[in-house]
Design a protein around this motif. Structure first.
Motif, short mmCIF file in Angstrom:
data_model
loop_
_atom_site.label_atom_id
_atom_site.label_comp_id
_atom_site.label_asym_id
_atom_site.label_seq_id
_atom_site.Cartn_x
_atom_site.Cartn_y
_atom_site.Cartn_z
N THR A 137 -3.11 6.78 2.74
CA THR A 137 -2.32 5.69 1.86
C THR A 137 -3.26 5.11 1.00
O THR A 137 -3.01 5.20 -0.45
CB THR A 137 -1.60 4.78 3.11
N PRO A 138 -4.50 4.19 1.50
CA PRO A 138 -5.35 4.31 0.30
C PRO A 138 -6.02 5.09 -0.62
O PRO A 138 -6.03 5.00 -2.42
CB PRO A 138 -6.33 2.76 1.18
N MET B 148 0.79 -1.39 0.01
CA MET B 148 0.44 -0.07 0.27
C MET B 148 0.63 1.25 0.01
O MET B 148 0.36 2.32 -0.60
CB MET B 148 -0.95 -0.21 1.30
N ASN B 149 1.52 1.65 0.19
CA ASN B 149 3.03 2.72 0.78
C ASN B 149 3.78 2.77 -0.42
O ASN B 149 3.56 3.51 -0.90
CB ASN B 149 4.22 2.53 1.56
N LYS B 150 3.74 1.64 -1.38
CA LYS B 150 3.88 1.78 -2.68
C LYS B 150 3.39 2.40 -3.72
O LYS B 150 3.64 2.67 -4.55
CB LYS B 150 5.24 0.41 -2.82
N LEU B 151 2.22 1.73 -3.61
CA LEU B 151 1.02 1.93 -4.43
C LEU B 151 0.66 3.29 -4.09
O LEU B 151 0.23 4.68 -4.83
CB LEU B 151 -0.23 1.28 -4.19
N ALA B 152 0.60 4.14 -3.35
CA ALA B 152 0.50 5.47 -2.58
C ALA B 152 1.38 5.92 -3.33
O ALA B 152 1.25 7.44 -3.69
CB ALA B 152 0.24 5.02 -1.24
N VAL C 116 -6.76 8.26 -6.41
CA VAL C 116 -5.53 9.01 -7.03
C VAL C 116 -5.11 8.71 -8.75
O VAL C 116 -5.86 9.71 -9.21
CB VAL C 116 -4.76 9.76 -5.96
N PRO C 117 -4.68 7.68 -8.90
CA PRO C 117 -4.25 7.01 -9.73
C PRO C 117 -5.94 6.87 -10.60
O PRO C 117 -6.00 7.48 -12.31
CB PRO C 117 -4.07 5.51 -9.72
N LEU C 118 -7.11 6.15 -10.84
CA LEU C 118 -8.16 6.50 -11.53
C LEU C 118 -8.53 8.00 -12.05
O LEU C 118 -8.94 8.08 -12.84
CB LEU C 118 -9.81 5.76 -10.51
N MET D 264 6.33 9.20 3.57
CA MET D 264 5.56 10.36 4.15
C MET D 264 4.30 9.22 4.65
O MET D 264 3.32 9.62 5.05
CB MET D 264 4.73 11.51 2.74
N PHE D 265 3.72 7.90 3.54
CA PHE D 265 2.35 7.72 3.48
C PHE D 265 2.94 6.63 4.68
O PHE D 265 3.69 5.21 4.61
CB PHE D 265 2.32 6.69 2.37
#
Length: 157
Positions: free
Chosen positions: A142-143, A20-24, A149-151, A134-135
């Motif tokens: 984070t989620p 989740m950290n990497k995706l955020a 945000v990517p969407l 940061m996340f």
């Protein structure tokens, strides 16, 4: 008997928080990259191809290249003794410069601009490094940055 199961669950939770950290971090990076490309359009670069289709899309730049470099840098940091944040950032930057330069040195669309791609890659990876700090796993941001945000970036920007 309960101890191995408990450690398995803890390992899964830890890996889920890392993911989740990497995706955020990727969501933050994609948002910044999309906003910068709207504010500062650069003509006559591989980002702005003549046929309207960019050679490397921001999504590929962030999720294919930058995320893998960030994960590889984290793996290297995991086997090294603890380093200061400045040394960690330097490792991230060195890995990004090396990989992006090697990726685009022989690419015709980046002819003569491999250094520019490498510097842009370093900036991208340093945003990932900032997102790593940061996340946190307990934050609602984070989620939000990992999923929403990517969407928004894909459909609105």
């Amino acid at each position: 008997m309960m101890k191995p199961e408990y450690s398995f669950i803890q390992a899964r939770l830890k890996s889920g928080k890392y993911t989740m950290n990497k995706l955020a971090s990727a969501g933050l990076t994609l948002l910044m990259l999309m906003l910068l490309s709207r504010v500062l359009p650069m003509a006559h670069t591989p980002w702005d191809a003549p046929n309207g289709e960019p050679f490397v899309t921001p999504e590929v730049w962030v999720y294919s290249y930058a995320m893998l470099i960030s994960i590889a840098s984290d793996a290297i940091l995991a086997v090294l003794p603890p380093l200061s944040r400045l040394k960690q950032a330097a490792l991230y930057a060195a890995a990004a410069y090396t990989v992006y330069y090697c990726l685009f040195i022989r690419t015709p669309a980046f002819d003569g601009m491999a250094e520019l791609a490498a510097i842009a890659g370093v900036c991208t990876i340093l945003v990932f490094f900032t997102g790593k700090r940061m996340f946190s796993g307990d934050s609602l941001f984070t989620p939000l940055f990992a999923l929403i945000v990517p969407l928004i970036c894909l459909f609105c920007l």
